[in-house]
Design a protein around this motif. Structure first.
Motif, PDB file in Angstrom:
ATOM      1  N   VAL A 196       0.837  -1.207   0.000  1.00  0.00           N
ATOM      2  CA  VAL A 196       0.000   0.000   0.000  1.00  0.00           C
ATOM      3  C   VAL A 196       0.868   1.251   0.000  1.00  0.00           C
ATOM      4  O   VAL A 196       0.582   2.230  -0.691  1.00  0.00           O
ATOM      5  CB  VAL A 196      -0.947  -0.014   1.216  1.00  0.00           C
ATOM      6  CG1 VAL A 196      -1.618   1.346   1.392  1.00  0.00           C
ATOM      7  CG2 VAL A 196      -2.007  -1.099   1.052  1.00  0.00           C
ATOM      8  N   HIS A 197       1.974   1.209   0.729  1.00  0.00           N
ATOM      9  CA  HIS A 197       2.834   2.387   0.830  1.00  0.00           C
ATOM     10  C   HIS A 197       3.645   2.636  -0.440  1.00  0.00           C
ATOM     11  O   HIS A 197       4.335   3.650  -0.538  1.00  0.00           O
ATOM     12  CB  HIS A 197       3.749   2.258   2.040  1.00  0.00           C
ATOM     13  CG  HIS A 197       3.078   2.660   3.317  1.00  0.00           C
ATOM     14  ND1 HIS A 197       3.679   3.439   4.276  1.00  0.00           N
ATOM     15  CD2 HIS A 197       1.830   2.412   3.788  1.00  0.00           C
ATOM     16  CE1 HIS A 197       2.858   3.643   5.274  1.00  0.00           C
ATOM     17  NE2 HIS A 197       1.725   3.021   5.001  1.00  0.00           N
ATOM     18  N   LEU A 198       3.547   1.742  -1.418  1.00  0.00           N
ATOM     19  CA  LEU A 198       4.172   2.013  -2.718  1.00  0.00           C
ATOM     20  C   LEU A 198       3.524   3.216  -3.395  1.00  0.00           C
ATOM     21  O   LEU A 198       4.096   3.819  -4.304  1.00  0.00           O
ATOM     22  CB  LEU A 198       4.059   0.789  -3.629  1.00  0.00           C
ATOM     23  CG  LEU A 198       4.900  -0.439  -3.251  1.00  0.00           C
ATOM     24  CD1 LEU A 198       4.603  -1.588  -4.198  1.00  0.00           C
ATOM     25  CD2 LEU A 198       6.378  -0.099  -3.264  1.00  0.00           C
ATOM     26  N   ILE A 199       2.311   3.546  -2.963  1.00  0.00           N
ATOM     27  CA  ILE A 199       1.621   4.711  -3.522  1.00  0.00           C
ATOM     28  C   ILE A 199       2.456   5.973  -3.364  1.00  0.00           C
ATOM     29  O   ILE A 199       2.368   6.907  -4.167  1.00  0.00           O
ATOM     30  CB  ILE A 199       0.244   4.867  -2.837  1.00  0.00           C
ATOM     31  CG1 ILE A 199      -0.702   3.758  -3.306  1.00  0.00           C
ATOM     32  CG2 ILE A 199      -0.369   6.225  -3.095  1.00  0.00           C
ATOM     33  CD1 ILE A 199      -2.044   3.770  -2.632  1.00  0.00           C
ATOM     34  N   PHE A 200       3.305   6.005  -2.330  1.00  0.00           N
ATOM     35  CA  PHE A 200       4.103   7.197  -2.058  1.00  0.00           C
ATOM     36  C   PHE A 200       5.377   7.276  -2.892  1.00  0.00           C
ATOM     37  O   PHE A 200       6.131   8.239  -2.765  1.00  0.00           O
ATOM     38  CB  PHE A 200       4.473   7.249  -0.569  1.00  0.00           C
ATOM     39  CG  PHE A 200       3.295   7.417   0.340  1.00  0.00           C
ATOM     40  CD1 PHE A 200       2.605   8.608   0.389  1.00  0.00           C
ATOM     41  CD2 PHE A 200       2.856   6.374   1.143  1.00  0.00           C
ATOM     42  CE1 PHE A 200       1.519   8.772   1.223  1.00  0.00           C
ATOM     43  CE2 PHE A 200       1.778   6.519   1.982  1.00  0.00           C
ATOM     44  CZ  PHE A 200       1.101   7.724   2.023  1.00  0.00           C
ATOM     45  N   LEU A 201       5.635   6.266  -3.750  1.00  0.00           N
ATOM     46  CA  LEU A 201       6.829   6.325  -4.585  1.00  0.00           C
ATOM     47  C   LEU A 201       6.687   7.382  -5.678  1.00  0.00           C
ATOM     48  O   LEU A 201       5.613   7.531  -6.262  1.00  0.00           O
ATOM     49  CB  LEU A 201       7.083   4.962  -5.238  1.00  0.00           C
ATOM     50  CG  LEU A 201       7.597   3.830  -4.343  1.00  0.00           C
ATOM     51  CD1 LEU A 201       7.732   2.556  -5.152  1.00  0.00           C
ATOM     52  CD2 LEU A 201       8.926   4.200  -3.700  1.00  0.00           C
ATOM     53  N   PRO A 202       7.734   8.126  -5.980  1.00  0.00           N
ATOM     54  CA  PRO A 202       7.681   9.082  -7.102  1.00  0.00           C
ATOM     55  C   PRO A 202       7.382   8.366  -8.406  1.00  0.00           C
ATOM     56  O   PRO A 202       7.965   7.326  -8.713  1.00  0.00           O
ATOM     57  CB  PRO A 202       9.085   9.695  -7.110  1.00  0.00           C
ATOM     58  CG  PRO A 202       9.622   9.461  -5.735  1.00  0.00           C
ATOM     59  CD  PRO A 202       9.029   8.162  -5.276  1.00  0.00           C
ATOM     60  N   GLY A 203       6.471   8.906  -9.169  1.00  0.00           N
ATOM     61  CA  GLY A 203       6.126   8.326 -10.457  1.00  0.00           C
ATOM     62  C   GLY A 203       5.037   7.290 -10.409  1.00  0.00           C
ATOM     63  O   GLY A 203       4.605   6.795 -11.457  1.00  0.00           O
TER      64      GLY A 203
END
Length: 779
Positions: A416-423
């Motif tokens: 879920v926290h992959l949402i915060f990755l740039p791009g």
């Protein structure tokens, strides 16, 4: 004269900006309730004021836009024009056009070159060509109190002003009959203010009416105008900086009191400290503003985005009165806007999809703010489609943001926290709302920049909740000063839980190691430890306590809700520090959040607790504590490390720590079933779950299933030839070193023997038998 005119324009910009914010809210109310006459009056008066001032200052393009919108509202006030849905859009576009002119005026010193012909034509079309039939005469008298409609909370603090008629009758200038006749004329279509009617019909002198209107206006304002003034933000900033310097000087003088014992000096220092504290609190209050200032802009954002996407969304706001520093307010505006827009775009479904899934056609977006633990908590939640970790994983793999190997090792929360990755973006196409992958990474970057944290959670079909924690202020904060390697560091008290002191060799002996990670047993819970000296100076060396002292000072901190212990050389004192930004040479170091000047004039670096925890890999595996690796039997006494667990009816179980891979806590809501086997998504596979009490005879009827809301299930992860299995227990009790030789044989299936451990009869579990029986029972 030029300076005086500049002051007038500046005042006009400030007052007009406040009016436009209110206009946005009032127009949204009017869309839902077109018959709200008081709301129409408020909107009309605001546009009328802006138009009049523009004419005086010579801003003719701005005046023309405001005047056309005012004419439409005049017709609505007269009820000679029926409300149309397009009127709401047109009036909101009018507000936007006025705002654009004001922004250009503020930045360039002149109004925009935009003539707004299309908007004016739209407003004229809505008037149906009746613009010339609107009232041409504007009275020099302001409207009577009967047309004054204050906000809903206005009357709670200021008594209603006296009516013009009451003032004139009380002075004997006119009679009640004349007032009644004037009011009757108004009800029959005479649209003139009552003062003008009385001047003509009752021969009341115009100067008397003007004087009483001024009395009425002053009474209307009451004490509110006298109790508040506008102060330039720059002046407040300078005042805050001076108070910060005063705090530093106060700290230096207080440090001198430890060396100088003169009674007069001590008394003066204490008095200075008290006055400085009171002055600091007062100045801080001048900078505090309700978060409703930011929240108030979102009804318009929600309305526009939902309308653009063809969705129906209502917004609910709670805790708008929660106050925080204005610098924090400025910093969170853009992150909150990103989250709100994403919630509507990605979270809340269209009306048809919602009805098909049994939800109301209109989605709900909730904004909530509250104080807790010296911080401001902000929650943005929706009742939309929620978050699907697998979909996020697929998108991240498609965009090459993570490798397949890394994805296979991630938990649901980490996905879920992959949402915060740039791009990263889940949008199928780029629009003016989303799809460019520059949203949520900006949110996290901006929130962490001001010392806050952001967390995201949600279940498919159940909605999404974004939780933000931010400090009340960034200027002056309480902090704990610690020492390490003859240097001093400041730790913000907002991250501080408690202080521990382990005395002598016995205290140091309480530090245990699990998978090479030092831990301390604090009230039955394993507390991961890291040594500040090693994190700041050592590279790749084994973690070890400082030399020369058997005692240990442990500062228990919390980072993103997870506690850990920071071992330091010494704990000094708590002081109020003035936060100074780091230079560009130090900004890239993740363990430092800023700097401060201490009482002796020396500089101390402020530790970034979250960055420190991440650098130490405290939470690399989530909230779990690894166990079992590297545990060896003592050749001298035959003792081994043992994990003690509790089962139903307070049963005590012993498991050799060498067969334990990890200790986990799982949320009951994440448990799924494949056939009769309970499983949970765990790293790169499915983790079968076995409740030990279901395997052991005579324990099934008392197995504990009545968990409290939010309570998690302790799980002992056991690796059986490369396939992990989770064994559910009621509680993890302790890790001890004892002999595991049975004092008597086991009395039932799954138990290899019994032994007295910690003065309790404890069953030694046969792990192979229990795992085999559990898997066979589920097959």
């Amino acid at each position: 004269m030029s300076s005086e005119m500049d002051d007038i324009i500046k005042e006009f910009l400030v007052e007009s900006g406040e009016s436009l914010d209110k206009l946005d809210r009032d127009l949204l109310v009017l869309e839902r309730d077109p018959g709200n006459g008081k709301c129409i009056d408020r909107i009309f008066r605001a546009l009328h004021t802006i138009k009049g001032t523009c004419g005086f200052l010579g801003f003719h393009r701005l005046e023309r836009v405001a005047h056309t919108g005012e004419n439409l509202l005049q017709r609505l006030r007269e009820k000679s024009l029926p409300w149309q849905a397009e009127m709401g859009n047109a009036l909101l576009k009018t507000v936007d056009a006025i705002r654009l002119h004001l922004e250009c005026l503020e930045q360039a010193g002149k109004e925009s070159e935009e003539e707004n012909e299309a908007l004016i034509d739209l407003l004229m079309d809505l008037l149906n060509g009746s613009l010339h039939s609107s009232i041409q005469f504007e009275s020099s008298f302001p409207p009577d109190e009967s047309t004054f409609n204050p906000p809903s909370n206005f009357e709670e603090t200021i008594p209603p002003p006296p009516r013009l008629g009451e003032l004139l009758v009380a002075q004997g200038v006119t009679t009640r009959a004349d007032i009644d006749q004037a009011l009757q004329s108004q009800s029959q279509g005479d649209r003139r203010p009552i003062g003008e009617i009385l001047a003509e019909n009752a021969q009341v002198p115009p100067e008397v009416i003007t004087q009483n209107l001024e009395v009425q206006s002053k009474a209307r304002k009451g004490d509110a105008a006298d109790s508040s003034i506008r102060v330039d933000v720059g002046l407040l900033e300078r005042l805050m900086n001076q108070v910060g310097e005063l705090v530093l000087a106060r700290n230096q003088i207080l440090q001198c009191t430890t060396r100088i014992q003169d009674p007069d000096f001590l008394g003066a220092a204490q008095r200075l400290s008290l006055i400085t504290t009171e002055l600091q609190e007062g100045v801080m209050k001048t900078r505090m503003q309700p978060i409703g200032i930011v929240f108030g802009r979102f009804p318009r954002v929600v309305r526009d985005v939902a309308q653009q996407l063809g969705k129906r969304v209502k917004i609910e706001i709670e805790g708008a009165e929660t106050e925080l520093d204005r610098s924090i307010l400025e910093a969170i505006k853009d992150p909150l806007t990103h989250i709100v827009r994403n919630s509507i775009d990605h979270g809340i479904e269209g009306p048809g999809d919602r009805e098909n899934s049994g939800k109301p056609a209109e989605g709900t977006l909730r904004l909530r703010a509250f104080h807790e633990g010296g911080q401001v908590n902000i929650e943005i939640s929706d009742d939309g489609r929620g978050i699907d970790p697998e979909r996020i994983k697929r998108k991240a793999l498609e965009k090459g943001l993570i490798t397949p190997q890394a994805a296979a090792m991630m938990s649901a929360k980490e996905l879920v926290h992959l949402i915060f990755l740039p791009g990263f973006s889940t949008a199928e196409a780029v629009t003016n709302i989303s799809g460019r992958g520059v949203g949520m990474d900006v949110v996290r970057t901006n929130i962490e920049r001001i010392g806050g944290t952001v967390d995201l959670s949600g279940l498919p079909g159940k909605g999404t909740v974004t939780r933000i924690k931010i400090p009340l202020t960034l200027a002056i904060i309480p902090a704990l000063i610690v020492g390490c390697h003859e240097q001093r560091y400041a730790i913000p008290q907002v991250n501080l839980v408690e202080l521990l002191r382990l005395e002598g060799p016995e205290g140091r002996a309480k530090i245990e190691h699990i998978h090479g990670t030092p831990v301390y047993r604090l009230r039955g819970e394993l507390l991961p430890l890291t040594f500040l000296g090693n994190e700041l100076w050592n590279t790749g060396e084994e973690i070890r306590p400082p030399e020369g002292d058997d005692s240990l000072s442990i500062v228990v901190l919390t980072a993103d809700g997870h506690p850990f212990g920071l071992v330091v050389d010494e704990v000094r004192d708590t002081v109020e520090i003035v936060v100074k930004p780091l230079s560009k040479h130090l900004k890239g170091i993740p363990v430092f959040a800023g700097a401060t000047i201490l009482g002796d004039g020396k500089v101390s670096l402020i530790l970034d607790v979250m960055g420190l925890a991440q650098k130490a890999n405290i939470f690399s595996g989530g909230a779990a504590v690894t166990a079992g690796s590297g545990v060896k039997e003592d050749a001298q006494d035959g003792s081994v490390e043992i994990l003690l667990c509790r089962g139903p009816d307070d049963a005590r179980w012993a498991i050799p720590l060498s067969v334990v891979s990890r200790l986990e806590e799982i949320d009951p809501a994440t448990i799924e079933h494949t056939g009769s086997l309970a499983v949970v998504q765990y790293r790169d596979t499915l983790l079968p779950l076995i409740r030990i009490s279901d395997i052991l005879p005579e324990r099934r009827i008392v197995a504990r299933t009545n968990l409290q809301p939010g309570e998690k299930i302790p799980v002992v992860v056991h690796d059986t030839g490369g396939q992990p299995v989770g064994l559910m227990v009621d509680a993890i009790v302790d890790i001890i070193r004892e002999s595991l030789v049975a004092q008597r044989p086991g009395s039932r299936y799954g138990v290899s023997g019994c032994r007295v451990l910690q003065e309790r009869i404890t069953e030694i579990l046969d792990m192979e038998t229990i795992v085999r029986a559990g898997l066979e029972a589920s097959s």
